[in-house]
Design a protein around this motif. Structure first.
Motif, PDB file in Angstrom:
ATOM      1  N   GLN A 179       0.944  -1.283   0.017  1.00  0.00           N
ATOM      2  CA  GLN A 179       0.057  -0.020   0.037  1.00  0.00           C
ATOM      3  C   GLN A 179       0.746   1.340  -0.044  1.00  0.00           C
ATOM      4  O   GLN A 179       2.108   1.056   0.199  1.00  0.00           O
ATOM      5  CB  GLN A 179      -0.788  -0.127   1.187  1.00  0.00           C
ATOM      6  CG  GLN A 179      -1.794  -1.073   1.225  1.00  0.00           C
ATOM      7  CD  GLN A 179      -3.007  -0.969   2.263  1.00  0.00           C
ATOM      8  OE1 GLN A 179      -2.667  -0.654   3.391  1.00  0.00           O
ATOM      9  NE2 GLN A 179      -4.310  -1.344   2.056  1.00  0.00           N
ATOM     10  N   THR A 180       0.302   2.164  -0.296  1.00  0.00           N
ATOM     11  CA  THR A 180       0.910   3.512  -0.262  1.00  0.00           C
ATOM     12  C   THR A 180       1.565   3.727   1.196  1.00  0.00           C
ATOM     13  O   THR A 180       1.067   3.508   2.144  1.00  0.00           O
ATOM     14  CB  THR A 180       0.043   4.777  -0.473  1.00  0.00           C
ATOM     15  OG1 THR A 180      -0.799   4.595  -2.013  1.00  0.00           O
ATOM     16  CG2 THR A 180       0.560   6.145  -0.551  1.00  0.00           C
ATOM     17  N   GLY A 181       2.869   4.117   1.065  1.00  0.00           N
ATOM     18  CA  GLY A 181       3.761   4.684   2.019  1.00  0.00           C
ATOM     19  C   GLY A 181       4.566   3.335   2.631  1.00  0.00           C
ATOM     20  O   GLY A 181       5.498   3.370   3.494  1.00  0.00           O
ATOM     21  N   GLY A 182       4.318   2.298   1.889  1.00  0.00           N
ATOM     22  CA  GLY A 182       5.109   1.010   2.229  1.00  0.00           C
ATOM     23  C   GLY A 182       6.409   0.923   1.838  1.00  0.00           C
ATOM     24  O   GLY A 182       6.735   1.777   1.273  1.00  0.00           O
ATOM     25  N   SER A 183       6.992  -0.336   2.004  1.00  0.00           N
ATOM     26  CA  SER A 183       8.415  -0.386   1.530  1.00  0.00           C
ATOM     27  C   SER A 183       8.758  -1.953   0.889  1.00  0.00           C
ATOM     28  O   SER A 183       8.062  -2.587   1.329  1.00  0.00           O
ATOM     29  CB  SER A 183       9.364  -0.122   2.747  1.00  0.00           C
ATOM     30  OG  SER A 183       9.182   1.045   3.355  1.00  0.00           O
ATOM     31  N   LEU A 184       9.447  -1.734   0.067  1.00  0.00           N
ATOM     32  CA  LEU A 184       9.891  -3.138  -0.479  1.00  0.00           C
ATOM     33  C   LEU A 184      11.515  -2.984  -0.849  1.00  0.00           C
ATOM     34  O   LEU A 184      11.884  -1.942  -0.773  1.00  0.00           O
ATOM     35  CB  LEU A 184       9.312  -3.355  -1.781  1.00  0.00           C
ATOM     36  CG  LEU A 184       8.076  -3.936  -1.979  1.00  0.00           C
ATOM     37  CD1 LEU A 184       7.408  -3.763  -3.248  1.00  0.00           C
ATOM     38  CD2 LEU A 184       7.651  -5.173  -1.266  1.00  0.00           C
ATOM     39  N   ARG A 185      11.939  -4.268  -0.799  1.00  0.00           N
ATOM     40  CA  ARG A 185      13.790  -4.251  -1.173  1.00  0.00           C
ATOM     41  C   ARG A 185      13.748  -5.132  -2.215  1.00  0.00           C
ATOM     42  O   ARG A 185      13.431  -6.427  -2.152  1.00  0.00           O
ATOM     43  CB  ARG A 185      14.299  -4.893   0.164  1.00  0.00           C
ATOM     44  CG  ARG A 185      15.765  -5.273   0.096  1.00  0.00           C
ATOM     45  CD  ARG A 185      16.395  -5.364   1.165  1.00  0.00           C
ATOM     46  NE  ARG A 185      18.017  -5.565   0.977  1.00  0.00           N
ATOM     47  CZ  ARG A 185      18.998  -4.993   1.080  1.00  0.00           C
ATOM     48  NH1 ARG A 185      18.773  -3.767   1.454  1.00  0.00           N
ATOM     49  NH2 ARG A 185      20.074  -5.217   1.089  1.00  0.00           N
ATOM     50  N   LEU A 186      14.181  -4.571  -3.215  1.00  0.00           N
ATOM     51  CA  LEU A 186      14.473  -5.541  -4.489  1.00  0.00           C
ATOM     52  C   LEU A 186      15.880  -6.049  -4.236  1.00  0.00           C
ATOM     53  O   LEU A 186      17.099  -5.168  -4.293  1.00  0.00           O
ATOM     54  CB  LEU A 186      14.126  -4.751  -5.726  1.00  0.00           C
ATOM     55  CG  LEU A 186      12.864  -4.136  -5.917  1.00  0.00           C
ATOM     56  CD1 LEU A 186      12.835  -3.440  -7.386  1.00  0.00           C
ATOM     57  CD2 LEU A 186      11.841  -4.957  -5.929  1.00  0.00           C
ATOM     58  N   SER A 187      16.214  -7.125  -4.979  1.00  0.00           N
ATOM     59  CA  SER A 187      17.473  -7.445  -4.901  1.00  0.00           C
ATOM     60  C   SER A 187      17.939  -8.182  -6.446  1.00  0.00           C
ATOM     61  O   SER A 187      17.055  -8.332  -7.416  1.00  0.00           O
ATOM     62  CB  SER A 187      17.601  -9.038  -4.032  1.00  0.00           C
ATOM     63  OG  SER A 187      17.373  -8.863  -3.063  1.00  0.00           O
ATOM     64  N   CYS A 188      19.107  -7.854  -6.772  1.00  0.00           N
ATOM     65  CA  CYS A 188      19.691  -8.453  -8.099  1.00  0.00           C
ATOM     66  C   CYS A 188      20.694  -9.140  -7.899  1.00  0.00           C
ATOM     67  O   CYS A 188      21.818  -8.770  -7.333  1.00  0.00           O
ATOM     68  CB  CYS A 188      20.156  -6.959  -8.952  1.00  0.00           C
ATOM     69  SG  CYS A 188      20.760  -7.237 -10.320  1.00  0.00           S
ATOM     70  N   ALA A 189      20.811 -10.366  -8.567  1.00  0.00           N
ATOM     71  CA  ALA A 189      21.886 -11.241  -8.452  1.00  0.00           C
ATOM     72  C   ALA A 189      22.488 -11.465  -9.866  1.00  0.00           C
ATOM     73  O   ALA A 189      21.872 -11.916 -10.761  1.00  0.00           O
ATOM     74  CB  ALA A 189      21.677 -12.619  -7.812  1.00  0.00           C
ATOM     75  N   ILE A 190      23.862 -11.313  -9.755  1.00  0.00           N
ATOM     76  CA  ILE A 190      24.777 -11.618 -10.996  1.00  0.00           C
ATOM     77  C   ILE A 190      25.316 -12.738 -11.252  1.00  0.00           C
ATOM     78  O   ILE A 190      26.172 -12.881 -10.042  1.00  0.00           O
ATOM     79  CB  ILE A 190      25.353 -10.393 -11.361  1.00  0.00           C
ATOM     80  CG1 ILE A 190      24.884  -9.048 -11.238  1.00  0.00           C
ATOM     81  CG2 ILE A 190      25.982 -10.309 -12.749  1.00  0.00           C
ATOM     82  CD1 ILE A 190      25.733  -7.780 -11.039  1.00  0.00           C
ATOM     83  N   SER A 191      25.246 -13.562 -11.919  1.00  0.00           N
ATOM     84  CA  SER A 191      26.021 -15.030 -12.154  1.00  0.00           C
ATOM     85  C   SER A 191      26.454 -15.140 -13.659  1.00  0.00           C
ATOM     86  O   SER A 191      26.254 -14.532 -14.559  1.00  0.00           O
ATOM     87  CB  SER A 191      25.142 -16.145 -11.636  1.00  0.00           C
ATOM     88  OG  SER A 191      23.925 -16.200 -12.847  1.00  0.00           O
ATOM     89  N   GLY A 192      27.668 -15.705 -13.668  1.00  0.00           N
ATOM     90  CA  GLY A 192      28.180 -16.112 -14.748  1.00  0.00           C
ATOM     91  C   GLY A 192      29.761 -16.326 -14.699  1.00  0.00           C
ATOM     92  O   GLY A 192      30.541 -15.995 -13.627  1.00  0.00           O
ATOM     93  N   ALA A 193      30.516 -16.347 -15.721  1.00  0.00           N
ATOM     94  CA  ALA A 193      31.889 -16.505 -15.878  1.00  0.00           C
ATOM     95  C   ALA A 193      32.840 -15.298 -15.679  1.00  0.00           C
ATOM     96  O   ALA A 193      33.949 -15.198 -15.697  1.00  0.00           O
ATOM     97  CB  ALA A 193      32.314 -17.696 -16.581  1.00  0.00           C
ATOM     98  N   LEU A 194      32.272 -14.290 -16.122  1.00  0.00           N
ATOM     99  CA  LEU A 194      32.818 -12.965 -16.707  1.00  0.00           C
ATOM    100  C   LEU A 194      33.045 -12.246 -15.117  1.00  0.00           C
ATOM    101  O   LEU A 194      32.407 -12.121 -14.380  1.00  0.00           O
ATOM    102  CB  LEU A 194      32.032 -12.015 -17.581  1.00  0.00           C
ATOM    103  CG  LEU A 194      32.445 -10.875 -17.748  1.00  0.00           C
ATOM    104  CD1 LEU A 194      33.977 -11.056 -18.628  1.00  0.00           C
ATOM    105  CD2 LEU A 194      31.702  -9.845 -18.682  1.00  0.00           C
ATOM    106  N   TYR A 195      34.422 -12.156 -15.015  1.00  0.00           N
ATOM    107  CA  TYR A 195      34.614 -11.499 -13.962  1.00  0.00           C
ATOM    108  C   TYR A 195      34.943  -9.951 -14.039  1.00  0.00           C
ATOM    109  O   TYR A 195      35.467  -9.615 -15.089  1.00  0.00           O
ATOM    110  CB  TYR A 195      36.300 -12.045 -13.398  1.00  0.00           C
ATOM    111  CG  TYR A 195      36.735 -11.130 -12.133  1.00  0.00           C
ATOM    112  CD1 TYR A 195      37.663  -9.941 -12.083  1.00  0.00           C
ATOM    113  CD2 TYR A 195      36.356 -11.423 -11.039  1.00  0.00           C
ATOM    114  CE1 TYR A 195      38.115  -9.339 -11.134  1.00  0.00           C
ATOM    115  CE2 TYR A 195      36.713 -10.748  -9.741  1.00  0.00           C
ATOM    116  CZ  TYR A 195      37.715  -9.671 -10.065  1.00  0.00           C
ATOM    117  OH  TYR A 195      38.075  -8.743  -8.896  1.00  0.00           O
TER     118      TYR A 195
END
Length: 122
Positions: free
Chosen positions: A13-29
């Motif tokens: 609802q309006t005024g609320g909070s969320l936390r999004l996450s982003c995970a990166i995977s793979g062989a490229l350093y």
């Protein structure tokens, strides 16, 4: 190939909070430049926030003061803490990872996630 996966979307609802996450995977350093974009219904995809490899953060005016971007280099993850959410924040949120030192032709290598839905009700 590299892969980016977002999570953490949902309905609040309006005024609320969320936390999004982003995970990166793979062989490229790489020390990635990370950013979040969003695309609302029948709208174009717009920049929300960015966090470069050197620690520089940027925010769109519409989220400044409400959203906070962060990263964990050891885990190759990024997060977007979203507070004081408004109905106009409703959108699919995408994470984008760019490796500035790895070029594909003239452009740095970039990979997008599939997006996560955020819905804010009034």
């Amino acid at each position: 190939p590299m892969k980016v996966v977002e999570s953490g979307g949902g309905s609040v609802q309006t005024g609320g909070s969320l936390r999004l996450s982003c995970a990166i995977s793979g062989a490229l350093y790489c020390t990635w430049n990370l950013s979040w974009y969003r695309q609302g219904p029948e709208k174009e995809r717009n920049f929300v926030s960015g966090l470069d490899a050197d620690g520089t953060t940027t925010y769109s005016d519409s989220v400044k003061g409400r959203f906070t971007i962060s990263r964990d280099n050891a885990k190759n993850t990024a997060a977007l803490e979203m507070n004081s959410l408004k109905p106009e924040d409703t959108a699919i949120y995408y994470c984008k990872a760019v490796c500035p030192n790895f070029l594909i032709g003239p452009e740095p290598y970039a990979v997008w996630g599939q997006g996560t839905q955020v819905t804010v009700s009034s």
